[in-house]
Design a protein around this motif. Structure first.
Motif, PDB file in Angstrom:
ATOM      1  N   CYS A 176     -12.726 -47.620 -24.259  1.00 29.12           N
ATOM      2  CA  CYS A 176     -14.221 -46.939 -24.128  1.00 29.12           C
ATOM      3  C   CYS A 176     -14.149 -45.913 -23.504  1.00 29.12           C
ATOM      4  O   CYS A 176     -13.074 -45.258 -21.757  1.00 29.12           O
ATOM      5  N   ASP A 177     -14.801 -44.219 -23.828  1.00 28.21           N
ATOM      6  CA  ASP A 177     -14.697 -43.306 -23.308  1.00 28.21           C
ATOM      7  C   ASP A 177     -15.747 -43.523 -22.336  1.00 28.21           C
ATOM      8  O   ASP A 177     -16.654 -43.279 -21.971  1.00 28.21           O
ATOM      9  N   ASN A 178     -15.005 -43.147 -20.989  1.00 33.30           N
ATOM     10  CA  ASN A 178     -15.013 -43.033 -19.239  1.00 33.30           C
ATOM     11  C   ASN A 178     -15.187 -42.068 -19.112  1.00 33.30           C
ATOM     12  O   ASN A 178     -15.508 -41.888 -17.978  1.00 33.30           O
ATOM     13  N   GLY A 211     -17.436 -34.723 -31.790  1.00 33.35           N
ATOM     14  CA  GLY A 211     -16.527 -34.206 -31.950  1.00 33.35           C
ATOM     15  C   GLY A 211     -14.948 -35.216 -32.229  1.00 33.35           C
ATOM     16  O   GLY A 211     -14.500 -35.523 -33.325  1.00 33.35           O
ATOM     17  N   ILE A 212     -15.502 -36.513 -31.635  1.00 29.22           N
ATOM     18  CA  ILE A 212     -14.318 -38.054 -31.916  1.00 29.22           C
ATOM     19  C   ILE A 212     -15.470 -38.455 -33.367  1.00 29.22           C
ATOM     20  O   ILE A 212     -14.988 -38.449 -34.341  1.00 29.22           O
ATOM     21  N   ARG A 213     -16.559 -38.070 -33.029  1.00 32.08           N
ATOM     22  CA  ARG A 213     -17.468 -38.634 -35.089  1.00 32.08           C
ATOM     23  C   ARG A 213     -16.655 -38.343 -35.539  1.00 32.08           C
ATOM     24  O   ARG A 213     -16.366 -37.993 -36.924  1.00 32.08           O
ATOM     25  N   HIS A 217     -10.098 -41.008 -20.748  1.00 31.87           N
ATOM     26  CA  HIS A 217     -11.245 -39.799 -20.244  1.00 31.87           C
ATOM     27  C   HIS A 217     -10.545 -38.133 -21.338  1.00 31.87           C
ATOM     28  O   HIS A 217      -9.668 -38.140 -21.346  1.00 31.87           O
ATOM     29  N   ALA A 218     -11.385 -37.394 -20.810  1.00 30.91           N
ATOM     30  CA  ALA A 218     -11.029 -36.235 -21.354  1.00 30.91           C
ATOM     31  C   ALA A 218     -11.463 -35.933 -19.408  1.00 30.91           C
ATOM     32  O   ALA A 218     -12.402 -35.439 -19.289  1.00 30.91           O
ATOM     33  N   SER A 219     -10.011 -35.169 -19.461  1.00 30.10           N
ATOM     34  CA  SER A 219     -10.062 -34.930 -18.441  1.00 30.10           C
ATOM     35  C   SER A 219      -9.806 -33.463 -17.906  1.00 30.10           C
ATOM     36  O   SER A 219     -10.219 -32.977 -16.889  1.00 30.10           O
ATOM     37  N   THR A 220     -10.420 -32.978 -18.510  1.00 32.37           N
ATOM     38  CA  THR A 220     -11.284 -31.455 -18.695  1.00 32.37           C
ATOM     39  C   THR A 220     -12.489 -31.324 -18.158  1.00 32.37           C
ATOM     40  O   THR A 220     -12.957 -30.189 -17.202  1.00 32.37           O
ATOM     41  N   LYS A 221     -12.603 -32.149 -18.125  1.00 32.70           N
ATOM     42  CA  LYS A 221     -14.387 -32.533 -17.799  1.00 32.70           C
ATOM     43  C   LYS A 221     -14.157 -32.928 -16.055  1.00 32.70           C
ATOM     44  O   LYS A 221     -14.222 -31.966 -14.481  1.00 32.70           O
ATOM     45  N   TYR A 222     -14.684 -34.134 -15.535  1.00 36.16           N
ATOM     46  CA  TYR A 222     -14.701 -34.371 -13.934  1.00 36.16           C
ATOM     47  C   TYR A 222     -12.965 -34.475 -13.457  1.00 36.16           C
ATOM     48  O   TYR A 222     -13.320 -34.406 -12.364  1.00 36.16           O
ATOM     49  N   GLY A 279      -3.077 -33.243 -24.072  1.00 38.44           N
ATOM     50  CA  GLY A 279      -3.328 -31.796 -24.098  1.00 38.44           C
ATOM     51  C   GLY A 279      -4.529 -31.969 -23.818  1.00 38.44           C
ATOM     52  O   GLY A 279      -5.037 -30.706 -23.262  1.00 38.44           O
ATOM     53  N   SER A 280      -5.695 -33.307 -24.470  1.00 40.38           N
ATOM     54  CA  SER A 280      -7.120 -32.284 -24.173  1.00 40.38           C
ATOM     55  C   SER A 280      -7.099 -33.983 -24.612  1.00 40.38           C
ATOM     56  O   SER A 280      -6.642 -34.433 -24.702  1.00 40.38           O
ATOM     57  N   GLY A 281      -8.633 -34.202 -24.354  1.00 38.42           N
ATOM     58  CA  GLY A 281      -9.168 -35.454 -24.423  1.00 38.42           C
ATOM     59  C   GLY A 281      -9.715 -36.176 -25.983  1.00 38.42           C
ATOM     60  O   GLY A 281      -9.555 -36.662 -25.984  1.00 38.42           O
ATOM     61  N   SER A 282      -9.458 -35.137 -26.434  1.00 35.18           N
ATOM     62  CA  SER A 282      -9.386 -35.296 -28.412  1.00 35.18           C
ATOM     63  C   SER A 282      -8.219 -35.345 -28.575  1.00 35.18           C
ATOM     64  O   SER A 282      -8.087 -36.331 -29.380  1.00 35.18           O
ATOM     65  N   ALA A 283      -7.269 -34.988 -28.163  1.00 37.25           N
ATOM     66  CA  ALA A 283      -5.503 -35.352 -28.031  1.00 37.25           C
ATOM     67  C   ALA A 283      -5.167 -36.777 -28.123  1.00 37.25           C
ATOM     68  O   ALA A 283      -4.792 -37.861 -28.811  1.00 37.25           O
ATOM     69  N   LEU A 338     -16.590 -47.208 -27.596  1.00 34.96           N
ATOM     70  CA  LEU A 338     -17.332 -47.630 -26.730  1.00 34.96           C
ATOM     71  C   LEU A 338     -17.855 -45.943 -26.283  1.00 34.96           C
ATOM     72  O   LEU A 338     -16.620 -45.277 -25.381  1.00 34.96           O
ATOM     73  N   GLU A 339     -18.719 -45.614 -25.785  1.00 38.96           N
ATOM     74  CA  GLU A 339     -19.087 -44.880 -24.947  1.00 38.96           C
ATOM     75  C   GLU A 339     -19.957 -44.584 -24.526  1.00 38.96           C
ATOM     76  O   GLU A 339     -21.220 -45.078 -24.189  1.00 38.96           O
ATOM     77  N   THR A 340     -20.073 -45.034 -22.683  1.00 35.65           N
ATOM     78  CA  THR A 340     -21.332 -45.461 -22.188  1.00 35.65           C
ATOM     79  C   THR A 340     -21.602 -44.641 -20.554  1.00 35.65           C
ATOM     80  O   THR A 340     -20.387 -44.666 -19.944  1.00 35.65           O
ATOM     81  N   VAL A 360      -9.137 -26.605 -16.918  1.00 34.46           N
ATOM     82  CA  VAL A 360      -8.128 -26.886 -17.849  1.00 34.46           C
ATOM     83  C   VAL A 360      -7.997 -27.785 -18.649  1.00 34.46           C
ATOM     84  O   VAL A 360      -9.229 -28.479 -18.186  1.00 34.46           O
ATOM     85  N   MET A 361      -7.667 -27.570 -19.743  1.00 33.79           N
ATOM     86  CA  MET A 361      -8.082 -28.804 -20.565  1.00 33.79           C
ATOM     87  C   MET A 361      -6.861 -30.376 -20.425  1.00 33.79           C
ATOM     88  O   MET A 361      -6.035 -29.812 -20.532  1.00 33.79           O
ATOM     89  N   GLY A 362      -7.566 -31.257 -20.350  1.00 32.49           N
ATOM     90  CA  GLY A 362      -6.308 -33.174 -20.651  1.00 32.49           C
ATOM     91  C   GLY A 362      -7.080 -33.648 -21.120  1.00 32.49           C
ATOM     92  O   GLY A 362      -8.560 -33.830 -21.368  1.00 32.49           O
ATOM     93  N   GLY A 363      -7.128 -34.549 -21.613  1.00 30.81           N
ATOM     94  CA  GLY A 363      -7.450 -35.821 -21.816  1.00 30.81           C
ATOM     95  C   GLY A 363      -6.322 -37.730 -21.183  1.00 30.81           C
ATOM     96  O   GLY A 363      -5.041 -37.131 -21.482  1.00 30.81           O
TER      97      GLY A 363
HETATM   98  C1  LIG Z   1     -15.082 -33.577 -23.664  1.00 29.34           C
HETATM   99  C2  LIG Z   1     -15.353 -34.996 -24.407  1.00 29.34           C
HETATM  100  C3  LIG Z   1     -14.478 -35.151 -24.958  1.00 29.34           C
HETATM  101  C4  LIG Z   1     -13.632 -34.295 -25.712  1.00 29.34           C
HETATM  102  O1  LIG Z   1     -12.511 -34.108 -25.140  1.00 29.34           O
HETATM  103  P1  LIG Z   1     -11.786 -31.883 -25.033  1.00 29.34           P
HETATM  104  O2  LIG Z   1     -11.213 -32.131 -23.334  1.00 29.34           O
HETATM  105  O3  LIG Z   1     -12.531 -31.149 -24.645  1.00 29.34           O
HETATM  106  O4  LIG Z   1     -11.016 -32.075 -26.316  1.00 29.34           O
HETATM  107  C5  LIG Z   1     -14.446 -36.732 -25.394  1.00 29.34           C
HETATM  108  N1  LIG Z   1     -15.013 -37.496 -25.376  1.00 29.34           N
HETATM  109  C6  LIG Z   1     -15.963 -36.765 -24.221  1.00 29.34           C
HETATM  110  C7  LIG Z   1     -17.514 -38.144 -24.086  1.00 29.34           C
HETATM  111  C8  LIG Z   1     -16.269 -35.568 -24.214  1.00 29.34           C
HETATM  112  O5  LIG Z   1     -17.762 -35.230 -23.086  1.00 29.34           O
END
Ligand SMILES: *Cc1c(COP(=O)(O)O)cnc(C)c1O
Length: 376
Positions: free
Chosen positions: A173-175, A104-106, A195-200, A76-80, A144-146, A207-210
């Protein structure tokens, strides 16, 4: 058949013409429950929507194809999604995490993961020697996050994955900042792409998603799937449908966004009011060579540090008119954000840093707006 290109997969993978109606666009299945056969079987593959539903499956199949993985679990979110990966650790396990990462992940690591007994070491992931130094025999996970948020540090995924695998650790890897086809994390050696699919991926800020995508043979994924179904932080069928719709134009969106990002980075790099531009496409960026090797282009995100400290940075953010002051990223509107003030008191982010998520407006209009905001 030859593996199709990203543009084609983004439109067709995981979606089929509906056999009942001929609908080209996949229907949204809102039903929470599905009929059993007279024999008691579920021959059509679905029983209850938290466990699986047609729209979630379509999204998971699509992202599995695009990341070149074996399986995927949507949340339901990238955080989840991130939490499910971290929750698969056990007390006594050790995890290696980057010193610069999504705040947020930190916070989740510090406030939830550490208290249940996971040992955490934070390290400069852009420094492969430092990673080799900190990895232990009990290390279960390397995160990783890069490029990293918000300073655009570049981690050599292959080099770090080799070190992690030698120690028997899984590499996640947080892509989020490098949606397909920008960074094939799994091919480069990561075991999980997140992926936080909320984004790209969804891409339109609505829409929120992960999602977690696993390459073949990653045992930890079973636990992640279990947590998805049994903790139930799942996306709704409509959210999955919106995300799938967004992904259909993903390769074209990110290509245009990263082209504009490059022009904006060059403009800022040349500007007298800008102290520093964090963008891996600049030749002076310490991660430039690694980024060139492992990314297709340099991504649509950048940040810059304004001369004159926090006050001047806030002034520039206050002066934009076309660009919007807001958090989040990856949508079609260009957003600017003063990161230190949203990350809170323990933020390691410089006080004069502004982050830009470059949208799909014409780059000339964006450049004109930034030029005006910097000049005032
Ligand atoms: C936004 C983001 C998240 C968290 O995603 P949410 O959908 O807001 O929970 C995680 N990692 C990165 C790199 C983000 O930009």
């Amino acid at each position: 058949m030859k593996k199709m290109r990203f543009e084609t997969l983004a439109i067709h993978a995981g979606s089929e013409v509906d056999s009942d109606t001929g609908a080209i666009v996949t229907p949204i299945h809102l039903s929470t429950t599905f009929e059993r056969d007279p024999s008691g079987e579920y021959s059509r593959g679905f029983s209850y929507s938290r466990s699986d539903n047609p729209n979630r499956r379509s999204l998971e199949l699509l992202m599995t194809e695009l990341e070149g993985g074996e399986d995927a679990a949507a949340f339901g979110s990238g955080s989840a999604a991130a939490a499910a990966v971290l929750r698969s650790l056990r007390p006594g396990d050790h995890a290696l995490v980057p010193d610069m990462m999504y705040h947020g992940i930190r916070s989740f690591l510090q406030q939830a993961v550490v208290p249940w007994g996971v040992e955490l070491t934070s390290v400069d992931m852009t420094n492969t020697h430092a990673v080799a130094d900190k990895v232990r025999s009990t290390t279960r996970l390397v995160w990783l996050e890069t490029p990293s948020n918000p300073s655009l540090g570049i981690t050599d995924i292959r080099a770090v994955a080799d070190i992690a695998h030698d120690a028997g650790a899984v590499v996640a890897c947080d892509n989020t900042w490098t949606p397909p086809p920008l960074q094939p994390a799994l091919t480069l050696g990561a075991d999980l792409a997140i992926h936080a699919s909320t984004k790209y991926l969804a891409g339109h800020g609505d829409v929120m998603g992960g999602i977690v995508i696993a390459r073949k043979g990653v045992d930890l994924f079973e636990k992640i799937r279990f947590l998805q179904v049994n903790e139930g932080a799942v996306p709704s069928p409509f959210d999955c449908w919106l995300t799938v719709r967004g992904i259909k134009t993903l390769p074209y969106r990110v290509r245009a966004q990263q082209d504009s990002a490059k022009l904006i980075a060059l403009f800022l790099d040349d500007h007298a009011c800008v102290e520093r531009v964090n963008y891996p496409g600049l030749e002076g960026h310490p991660g430039h060579e690694v980024a060139r090797r492992q990314m297709m282009g340099f991504g649509p995100m950048l940040s810059f540090e304004v001369l004159g400290g926090r006050e001047e940075a806030m002034r520039v953010a206050a002066n934009v008119e076309l660009v919007t002051r807001a958090t989040s990223l990856g949508g079609i509107e260009t957003l600017i954000e003063h990161r230190a003030s949203i990350e809170g008191v323990n933020s390691p982010t410089p006080d004069n840093l502004l982050r830009l998520s470059v949208g799909l407006e014409h780059h000339d209009d964006l450049l004109a707006d930034l030029q005006k905001a910097l000049r005032k």
